[in-house]
Design a protein around this motif. Structure first.
Motif, PDB file in Angstrom:
ATOM      1  N   PRO A   1     -10.038  -0.292   3.225  1.00 36.26           N
ATOM      2  CA  PRO A   1      -9.234  -1.542   3.118  1.00 36.26           C
ATOM      3  C   PRO A   1      -9.936  -2.712   3.839  1.00 36.26           C
ATOM      4  O   PRO A   1      -9.384  -3.983   3.849  1.00 36.26           O
TER       5      PRO A   1
ATOM      6  N   LEU B   1      -7.700   2.062  -1.149  1.00 40.43           N
ATOM      7  CA  LEU B   1      -6.728   2.700   0.024  1.00 40.43           C
ATOM      8  C   LEU B   1      -7.483   3.309   1.007  1.00 40.43           C
ATOM      9  O   LEU B   1      -7.138   2.910   2.315  1.00 40.43           O
TER      10      LEU B   1
ATOM     11  N   ARG C   1       0.644  -1.101  -0.065  1.00 39.93           N
ATOM     12  CA  ARG C   1      -0.097   0.112   0.022  1.00 39.93           C
ATOM     13  C   ARG C   1       0.913   1.262   0.013  1.00 39.93           C
ATOM     14  O   ARG C   1       0.614   2.279  -0.642  1.00 39.93           O
TER      15      ARG C   1
END
Length: 216
Positions: free
Chosen positions: A183, A180, A111
């Motif tokens: 999650p 993002l 990420r």
């Protein structure tokens, strides 16, 4: 807020150059992801990497050079992950599915990398645009090749495959960016959303069918 103390490596001397550069880039990605390009400091990158600032400058240049190096490395890792993940001998739908799974698996596991590639680098533009364009071009070429193989195997014209590849890559980037901030959604679920959105229409195109308005 700085990166957690326990994640900072102990300063080690006399490492091979490639190991030292990887150490610096790992730290830079972490710091750029946390703070953004402008707010990230070379002092913190030096601290997290466990090397001196003069060594960073000697190995990878100043902040702008370091950020560009991060984009290049993370983009290469992403494209390689997708290429390696595609089941080349599978049917067209499974090739696309395995490619999407590889893409979202990379985003989920890396990420910080994706945040630097898509959010930080995109917002900076300017000198980093060329690096981003290179990444997108490689991703589009991968998808285009997949679509060309699928269409060719069915005797369908391939003139629109590049445009379709551009659309798919753009959709994937946007969905990954949304992910993002969400999650809690499983990686496989996110990949299946895009697969259904794309393949339910793309599958017909690959089979030679197309939609036309009533007044065409």
């Amino acid at each position: 807020m700085s990166v957690d103390e326990h994640r900072r490596p102990t300063r080690v001397k006399r490492l091979p150059r490639e190991v030292r550069e990887r150490q610096i880039l790992d730290a830079a990605v972490r710091v750029f992801s946390a703070h953004g390009y402008h707010s990230a400091s070379m002092d913190e990158i030096s601290d997290v990497a466990g090397v001196s600032k003069p060594m960073i400058y000697a190995y990878l240049g100043h902040k702008e050079d370091l950020f560009a190096a991060c984009i290049r490395r993370e983009a290469s890792l992403l494209v390689e992950a997708i290429a390696d993940g595609v089941a080349a001998d599978a049917n067209p739908d499974m090739q696309l599915w395995t490619g999407l799974r590889a893409f979202f698996r990379f985003v989920g596991e890396q990420r910080e990398s994706w945040r630097v590639l898509h959010r930080q680098a995109t917002s900076q533009g300017g000198p980093f645009s060329e690096e981003l364009m290179g990444m997108r071009s490689r991703a589009i070429s991968l998808v285009d090749a997949l679509l060309v193989r699928s269409a060719t195997s069915r005797g369908v014209p391939t003139k629109s495959t590049e445009a379709m590849a551009v659309a798919l890559v753009g959709a994937g980037e946007s969905l990954a960016d949304w992910w993002l901030d969400h999650p809690d959604v499983p990686e496989k679920t996110v990949a299946s959303w895009l697969m259904n959105l794309v393949w339910m229409g793309l599958g017909d195109l690959v089979d030679g069918a197309s939609w036309l308005p009533a007044d065409h």
